[in-house]
Design a protein around this motif. Structure first.
Motif, mmCIF file in Angstrom:
data_model
loop_
_atom_site.group_PDB
_atom_site.id
_atom_site.type_symbol
_atom_site.label_atom_id
_atom_site.label_comp_id
_atom_site.label_asym_id
_atom_site.label_seq_id
_atom_site.Cartn_x
_atom_site.Cartn_y
_atom_site.Cartn_z
ATOM 1 N N ASP A 70 0.847 -1.196 0.000
ATOM 2 C CA ASP A 70 0.000 0.000 0.000
ATOM 3 C C ASP A 70 0.882 1.246 0.000
ATOM 4 O O ASP A 70 1.774 1.377 0.843
ATOM 5 C CB ASP A 70 -0.892 -0.022 1.251
ATOM 6 C CG ASP A 70 -1.842 1.147 1.291
ATOM 7 O OD1 ASP A 70 -3.044 0.921 1.100
ATOM 8 O OD2 ASP A 70 -1.392 2.285 1.506
ATOM 9 N N TRP A 73 0.179 3.703 3.443
ATOM 10 C CA TRP A 73 0.505 3.132 4.756
ATOM 11 C C TRP A 73 1.775 2.300 4.701
ATOM 12 O O TRP A 73 2.249 1.833 5.710
ATOM 13 C CB TRP A 73 -0.669 2.277 5.249
ATOM 14 C CG TRP A 73 -1.991 2.971 5.162
ATOM 15 C CD1 TRP A 73 -2.952 2.814 4.220
ATOM 16 C CD2 TRP A 73 -2.488 3.987 6.050
ATOM 17 N NE1 TRP A 73 -4.016 3.645 4.461
ATOM 18 C CE2 TRP A 73 -3.768 4.374 5.580
ATOM 19 C CE3 TRP A 73 -1.978 4.592 7.208
ATOM 20 C CZ2 TRP A 73 -4.543 5.340 6.211
ATOM 21 C CZ3 TRP A 73 -2.761 5.553 7.833
ATOM 22 C CH2 TRP A 73 -4.011 5.924 7.336
ATOM 23 N N ARG A 75 2.117 -0.710 3.707
ATOM 24 C CA ARG A 75 1.628 -1.914 4.354
ATOM 25 C C ARG A 75 1.649 -3.049 3.352
ATOM 26 O O ARG A 75 1.261 -2.864 2.194
ATOM 27 C CB ARG A 75 0.179 -1.640 4.790
ATOM 28 C CG ARG A 75 -0.483 -2.663 5.615
ATOM 29 C CD ARG A 75 -1.730 -2.046 6.230
ATOM 30 N NE ARG A 75 -2.753 -1.745 5.251
ATOM 31 C CZ ARG A 75 -3.575 -2.647 4.731
ATOM 32 N NH1 ARG A 75 -3.465 -3.911 5.076
ATOM 33 N NH2 ARG A 75 -4.502 -2.295 3.869
ATOM 34 N N TRP A 174 0.427 4.987 13.022
ATOM 35 C CA TRP A 174 0.675 3.659 12.426
ATOM 36 C C TRP A 174 2.177 3.432 12.271
ATOM 37 O O TRP A 174 2.705 2.378 12.623
ATOM 38 C CB TRP A 174 -0.067 3.601 11.105
ATOM 39 C CG TRP A 174 0.372 2.590 10.084
ATOM 40 C CD1 TRP A 174 1.151 2.827 8.999
ATOM 41 C CD2 TRP A 174 0.040 1.201 10.044
ATOM 42 N NE1 TRP A 174 1.319 1.671 8.270
ATOM 43 C CE2 TRP A 174 0.655 0.653 8.882
ATOM 44 C CE3 TRP A 174 -0.707 0.357 10.853
ATOM 45 C CZ2 TRP A 174 0.533 -0.687 8.540
ATOM 46 C CZ3 TRP A 174 -0.834 -0.984 10.498
ATOM 47 C CH2 TRP A 174 -0.224 -1.498 9.366
ATOM 48 N N LEU B 286 -5.020 -1.028 10.692
ATOM 49 C CA LEU B 286 -4.583 0.157 11.440
ATOM 50 C C LEU B 286 -4.999 0.045 12.904
ATOM 51 O O LEU B 286 -4.201 0.260 13.822
ATOM 52 C CB LEU B 286 -5.187 1.429 10.830
ATOM 53 C CG LEU B 286 -4.779 1.767 9.395
ATOM 54 C CD1 LEU B 286 -5.528 2.982 8.876
ATOM 55 C CD2 LEU B 286 -3.284 2.022 9.310
ATOM 56 N N ALA B 289 -3.097 -2.619 14.853
ATOM 57 C CA ALA B 289 -1.723 -2.203 15.177
ATOM 58 C C ALA B 289 -1.709 -1.197 16.321
ATOM 59 O O ALA B 289 -0.833 -1.241 17.194
ATOM 60 C CB ALA B 289 -1.065 -1.588 13.940
ATOM 61 N N LEU B 290 -2.684 -0.298 16.332
ATOM 62 C CA LEU B 290 -2.659 0.762 17.330
ATOM 63 C C LEU B 290 -3.200 0.289 18.677
ATOM 64 O O LEU B 290 -2.960 0.923 19.700
ATOM 65 C CB LEU B 290 -3.430 1.979 16.813
ATOM 66 C CG LEU B 290 -2.775 2.585 15.555
ATOM 67 C CD1 LEU B 290 -3.621 3.695 14.958
ATOM 68 C CD2 LEU B 290 -1.388 3.112 15.860
#
Lengths: 230, 558
Positions: A70, A73, A75, A174, B286, B289-290
């Motif tokens: 991505d 991000w 990712r 993140w 997201l 992960a957080l």
């Protein structure tokens, strides 16, 4: 963990990683492994069904067949590749994992590395400010071409209007969530050291080091860093 | 039954006593060749005889099946015909034809019927609109027939008096129906003038029908505020019909979800975090992960439920990666359509394994990394009645407070419409401290509150189950959280706010399309109808007088 391989046209990061690998290989008591990510620009090197594969019959050199990363991000969206990396870690069981790049691997591999190998040392070399700046890590504002003097959700939204301030806030968190898995961050300049410090990385983990030099010198310098007390 | 079988004894039923007005014997026999054979063999006198005895009950077609005809664009003014008035109505001597048009008639196989058009009935008001299809009919009258402004008709009619020439209605029949190419529409006025029309009828899916009806609430030209006028229109019965249609769609969307588990399965989690995804799949990795790595999180599991079937493959991949990266137990519940917030959470709840349920928005992330530990300590140490159902202060990414509990206000509005004024009340849900500085102690302190936002609700499983989960009458989402808390108060369970802090990245997002705005109108109407009286009874305003809202003296369970 190299962003490409010099023999396949990789850039500075790939060259630095390969040089370090070469230097470490000549150092007694060290068993380096080079894992170079390559993208779809080398389709002939992708083996059907394989995600990590040996490189050109060279001992301890492997290719990470990267795809589906991505762009915002950074990712990795390919579960088979992530699972292959986890397996690779278990098989090689390194004491140190040094990321010369996260953008072509997926930044969550930092967290995965920490989970698979809780006691290994994780080192991240930054070539740029990509973790901070969604404008290609340039820290140059797209709106007027000036140097950015501080990322923030609103300033980043101003620079990249298609992304909301909430997205930019999330992006920073993140990145930090995964960078928190690393023990040491290597930056090539005092400017980047300052930027990453302001971004929130602990100053004591930020080390300024060059990435050029002969293999032996690089190996000596980085080994000292790897072996330094936490 | 086989058309050649012997006639059974006559059974009195609605179906057997009705001959559809558009029944055509020859067409019926052409569509039902076995009946034609039976008639030819002398078993029945005619196709109609068979239809009345058996065909209607068996659901046999007497009109050709629908093949999605394309309607002409723009208004369709149909020919006019006087038909005999319905029994009991005597046409007035001065009865005259009125200009009119049925512009849209949409029918879903599930049993939804939508109609819109206009009629020049200023002198003789339209009383009833009756629609007859193949084996079904529905009557739309009184409040079920919403009247809207039509400026184009006003221009043609040249009226000086404001009048709602437009009509608009929706009915949910509650049973599947055959969709046919044409329907018969009867218009009947107060003076008894009846008009029957053959109207082209377009088949439509239930979800598209819901969107059409909801969008109509917003896009119709009401005489005043759409929010007020549409709300009044919903009172007449259309609101309940929309809720029924939505319920039917929701039931289909939650039936047989695809459920996948990722990560460690052992042990009972300390908390099940249920997250309803609204279409942005990246929130799954997201958020995982957080949340990961914080003290107390090791005992928690995630249950993600997706209302977006088109994202299923992406979510499966992301959940697999997130679980591997963080070692988190993730259950992914994939629905076949958008069931809305309430039904999605309710179905996800079935797959939660903990006695502590946390309903969490995908854009909620920890402000305090050890929030899970703090949360667990609250549950372990506070008196049980203070943690049966509670929320947390939520903050914007700007640092300002977004939520410190919720309270209710009642707003009155007056609508000017033909025939006089109409008053209406709406119940407004307000967040304590929205936009306040982050350390505003009054909004952060632990206390009972009338409601907490559904962006983060922690409650005991037995409380959730006792309440029957969220109310699935609300369309898409909004007000379910306040409804949930008010029902809890009704059962003697006090919602609390406790000071463990989270971010809620609530943003403007993309512009709401008309159907979403229409859903907001329905939800606002439904919430006000259900709760206005209860709210007025001690739960009104930021300092409600209700005995359950009094802050008790601090004490710890142990």
């Amino acid at each position: 963990m190299a962003p490409g391989h010099p023999d396949l046209g990789g850039g500075e990061g790939a060259q630095a990683a390969a040089t370090l690998f070469e230097g470490l290989r000549e150092t007694g008591g060290v068993h380096p492994v080079l894992l170079s990510s390559i993208g779809r620009s080398w389709p002939a090197l992708f083996k059907p069904g394989a995600h990590i594969t040996a490189f050109d019959a060279r001992p301890h050199q492997y290719l990470f067949l990267s795809h589906d990363i991505d762009p915002l991000w950074h990712r990795n969206r390919e579960p088979l590749l992530v699972e292959a990396y986890a397996e690779f870690l278990r098989l090689t069981a390194p004491g140190v994992v040094h990321f010369f790049d996260f953008a072509t691997f997926g930044i969550e591999l930092l967290s995965l590395t920490r989970r698979i190998l809780p006691s290994c040392r994780i080192v991240v070399s930054f070539q740029d400010a990509l973790a901070i700046c969604a404008a290609d890590g340039s820290l140059v504002r797209r709106v007027d071409g000036t140097a950015c003097n501080g990322a923030s959700p609103v300033r980043c939204h101003h620079c990249i209007p298609e992304r909301t301030p909430e997205d930019m806030f999330l992006r920073a968190r993140w990145m930090m969530a995964h960078l928190a898995a690393a023990d040491v961050f290597i930056v090539p300049s005092a400017v980047l050291r300052g930027e990453y410090g302001r971004f929130g990385l602990p100053a004591e983990r930020l080390v300024q080091l060059g990435t050029a030099g002969p293999p032996e010198a690089m190996a000596s310098t980085y080994l000292a860093l790897y072996r330094a007390p936490a | 039954m086989n058309a050649h079988e012997q006639d059974p004894p006559a059974v009195s039923s609605p179906a057997s006593s009705l001959r559809p007005p558009d029944f055509d014997d020859a067409l019926y026999l052409m569509l039902n060749q076995d009946v034609a054979g039976a008639v030819a063999a002398g078993a029945y006198a005619s196709g109609e005889a068979h239809y009345l005895a058996h065909g209607a009950r068996e659901g046999r077609r007497y009109l050709p099946p629908l093949d999605e005809p394309v309607l002409p664009q723009g208004p369709v003014v149909l020919s006019l015909a006087l038909v005999p008035a319905a029994p009991g109505f005597t046409p007035a001597p001065a009865a005259r034809l009125m200009a009119h048009a049925v512009e849209a008639l949409r029918v879903s196989a599930g049993g939804g019927v939508f109609v819109s058009g206009w009629i020049d009935d200023a002198a003789d008001p339209l009383l009833e609109l009756r629609i007859e299809g193949e084996g079904w009919s529905t009557s739309l009258a009184g409040g079920m027939l919403a009247r809207v402004r039509r400026r184009d008709v006003e221009a043609v009619v040249s009226t000086s008096e404001p009048h709602g020439f437009g009509f608009w209605s929706f009915a949910e029949l509650g049973h599947p129906i055959l969709r046919s190419r044409r329907c018969r529409v009867h218009l009947r006025t107060a003076r008894g003038v009846g008009v029957a029309l053959d109207v082209e009828c377009r088949g439509i899916g239930d979800i598209e029908l819901r969107s059409l009806v909801l969008a109509g609430l917003v896009e119709n030209d009401w005489f005043d505020s759409a929010w007020t006028a549409a709300g009044i229109g919903l009172d007449g019965g259309t609101g309940d019909q929309i809720v029924a249609l939505n319920r039917r769609i929701t039931a289909g969307a939650v039936a047989d979800p695809v459920v996948q588990h990722f990560g460690p399965a052992g042990g009972t989690p300390t908390a099940s975090i249920i997250v309803c995804l609204y279409g942005r799949p990246e929130y799954l990795p997201l958020q995982c992960a957080l949340f990961a790595g914080g003290a107390g999180m090791e005992g928690c599991e995630f249950v993600y439920v997706s209302n977006s079937p088109d994202l299923a493959d992406r979510l499966l991949r992301d959940a697999r990666i997130a679980s591997l990266v963080h070692g988190t137990r993730i259950t992914l519940v994939l629905l076949s359509g958008n069931a809305g917030f309430a039904a999605a959470n309710n179905v996800a709840m079935r797959y939660a394994r903990s006695e502590r349920i946390i309903i969490c928005n995908p854009d909620v992330i920890p402000l305090q990394p050890d929030w899970a530990q703090r949360h667990a300590e609250l549950v372990a140490t506070l008196p049980a009645e203070r943690t049966a159902l509670f929320g947390l202060p939520l903050f914007y990414e700007t640092g300002a407070l977004m939520h410190g509990g919720m309270y209710f206000e009642i707003d009155a509005s007056v609508l000017t419409q033909p025939g006089g004024l109409a008053a209406r009340e709406t119940v407004r849900v307000q967040h304590y401290g929205k936009g306040a500085p982050p350390d505003t102690a009054d909004y952060l302190r632990a206390r009972p509150v009338p409601a907490v936002t559904g962006a983060f609700i922690s409650c005991r499983r037995d409380v959730y189950e006792r309440l029957g989960g969220f109310n699935e009458d609300y369309v898409f989402g909004h007000y379910e959280d306040a409804d949930f808390c008010l029902r809890a108060i009704g059962l003697g369970i006090t919602p609390w706010l406790h000071d463990v802090r989270m971010y809620h990245l609530e943003g403007q997002g993309s512009a709401r399309h008309a159907a979403q705005q229409g859903a907001m109108i329905v939800n606002r109407w439904l919430f006000a109808r259900t709760w206005a009286a209860r709210v007025r009874d001690g739960l009104l305003g930021p300092e409600p007088s209700h005995k359950m809202m009094r802050t008790p003296a601090p004490r710890r369970r142990r």
